[in-house]
Scaffold this motif. Structure first.
Motif: not given
Length: 165
Positions: A42-49
């Motif tokens: 979740a942490g990595h995904a929400v940071a995706l442009p």
């Protein structure tokens, strides 16, 4: 099974065998491992442009030992993103419904969870700015290996036929 192992899997190994191997590897994960991975995902995904600028995201509810999606679904929803979740139809196609929180998920066939409420139709996925699909594995060329039901192959075909936005 690691991505490196998947890339080195001999071409003669069939999809059913590969699916069994990958599911067996997932079964070895502890509940704690699955929960920790969901938080990291979740942490990595929400940071995706692609997700940062999305107003509507089509996703899925993970079950069992799948990489967890619930923290991501809740993070997107907390940001005001409209989240669409699949509803499995009898012919294995996917209808869609809006995610309104964990309390709005109801048990469905095959051990799945789906949103309660109105169904939006099989073409609702075309409204999404980003689409997150489940998969057992993805190879170096981006080819996805699913569970074999063809549901997401239909989604991908629909998306491929959509005009770029």
């Amino acid at each position: 099974m690691t991505p490196a192992h998947f890339e080195k899997t001999p071409a003669h190994v069939g999809k059913p065998s590969l699916r069994r191997q990958l599911l067996a590897a997932r079964a070895l994960l502890s509940t704690e491992d699955v929960a920790a991975a969901a938080t990291v995902l979740a942490g990595h995904a929400v940071a995706l442009p692609e997700l940062a600028r999305a107003h509507t995201v089509a996703a899925y509810v993970s079950v069992g030992r799948e990489p967890g999606t619930r923290p991501l679904l809740d993070a997107l929803r907390a940001r005001g993103v409209r989240v669409l979740l699949p509803v499995l139809l009898p012919d294995n196609d996917l209808d869609w419904g809006a995610y309104r929180g964990a309390d709005s998920l109801v048990p469905a066939g095959r051990g799945l969870l789906e949103p309660d409420g109105a169904r939006l139709g099989v073409h609702a996925v075309l409204e999404a700015d980003a689409v997150l699909l489940p998969g057992l594995a993805v190879d170096g060329q981006g080819m996805r290996l699913g569970r074999g039901g063809g549901s997401y192959d239909r989604v991908l075909a629909r998306l491929a036929g959509a005009a770029p936005g």
